[in-house]
Enzyme design. Structure first.
Site, PDB file in Angstrom:
ATOM      1  CB  SER A   1      -1.584   0.292   1.304  1.00  0.00           C
ATOM      2  OG  SER A   1      -0.316   0.901   2.458  1.00  0.00           O
ATOM      3  CB  CYS A   2       1.751   4.010  -1.856  1.00  0.00           C
ATOM      4  SG  CYS A   2       0.923   3.792  -3.065  1.00  0.00           S
ATOM      5  N   GLY A   3      -0.101   5.827  -0.563  1.00  0.00           N
ATOM      6  CA  GLY A   3      -0.869   6.980  -0.288  1.00  0.00           C
ATOM      7  C   GLY A   3      -2.551   7.009  -1.327  1.00  0.00           C
TER       8      GLY A   3
END
Lengths: 167, 100
Positions: free
Chosen positions: B9-11
């Site tokens: 996951s990331c922004g």
């Protein structure tokens, strides 16, 4: 130095690159406003870009520690972008950016690279090339010491070569 | 164990998570592990945990929600600083799962 426009081609995809070298800005807000102005003038982004990039940085900060130095990679959502571009900004004085993995920490960054993208997939290869090159010993130091548009352009072209060799 | 799943996951679930997932797959492959990855926004982690059922989560941003899955800081996959060490840790963790 005047803004430098160049193009990088990777895997058959061409990406316009806008280089803002030796920018004197006193805050992130001022930096984002300058980048916004340059992108808007070239028809790369919508007027909503400025708020988009600021909000995104507030919510998901992008200060990234590479060990000996840190670089900011301010992202923006696709909806604010009309045509993809990469902005490479070297600041005359480092600015604090919150750490990507921990907003309570800050990294001082002189280099800010803005991926201004309209989709993931092929355009991401350029962001990958940047992060890959920055991991190479000496690349960052060499890049920020450059003084002429010719040198900067050649160095950014060589950055793609690093990525191709590593990939 | 076959079919090891890692949620990255990331922004926005697009840029850094994709780069991190690519790098992670390569590093784990060289450690003899083949994994399937899915990318998502940090805000969607809880929902993805129930649909993708990952064995581990790797995130380049802070994951605000509490999830019953081990979360690794994925930033080394982007900066390169400590990337091999992180891959060793994840590989060791995945191997403990498959041993049990």
């Amino acid at each position: 130095m005047e803004p430098i426009e160049l193009e990088l081609t990777l895997n058959g995809v061409t990406m316009p690159v806008l280089v803002l070298w030796g920018l004197t800005v006193r805050s992130k807000e001022e930096l984002f406003a300058r980048v916004h102005e340059e992108l808007l003038r070239r028809g790369q982004v919508r007027p909503s870009y400025l708020e988009g990039v600021q909000e995104r940085e507030r919510q998901y900060p992008t200060g990234l520690d590479f060990g000996d130095f840190a670089v900011a990679l301010p992202h923006v959502d696709f909806e604010h972008v009309l045509r993809p571009a990469l902005v490479v900004a070297l600041l005359s004085e480092a600015l604090p950016f919150q750490a990507m993995d921990d907003p309570t920490r800050q990294h001082l960054c002189r280099l800010a690279i803005f991926p201004v993208l309209t989709s993931g997939d092929t355009q991401l290869a350029f962001l990958q090339a940047v992060t890959c090159a920055l991991q190479q010993p000496g690349f960052y130091t060499r890049l920020i010491s450059l003084q002429t548009p010719q040198e900067i352009s050649a160095c950014l072209q060589s950055m793609l070569q690093i990525a191709v060799n590593e990939g | 164990m076959s079919d090891l799943r890692i949620l990255v996951s990331c922004g926005t679930g697009i840029a850094t998570s994709t780069l991190a997932a690519d790098k992670l797959k390569r590093l784990l492959k060289s450690r003899g592990l083949s994994v399937t990855t899915a990318s998502c926004k940090a805000a969607e982690v809880a929902g993805k945990v129930s649909t993708f059922r990952p064995h581990a989560i790797v995130s380049t941003t802070q994951v605000a929600v509490k999830v019953p899955i081990k979360v690794f800081n994925g930033l080394p996959l982007i900066s390169g600083v400590g990337a091999d060490q992180l891959a060793d840790e994840i590989a060791a963790y995945l191997k403990t799962l498959s041993a049990s």
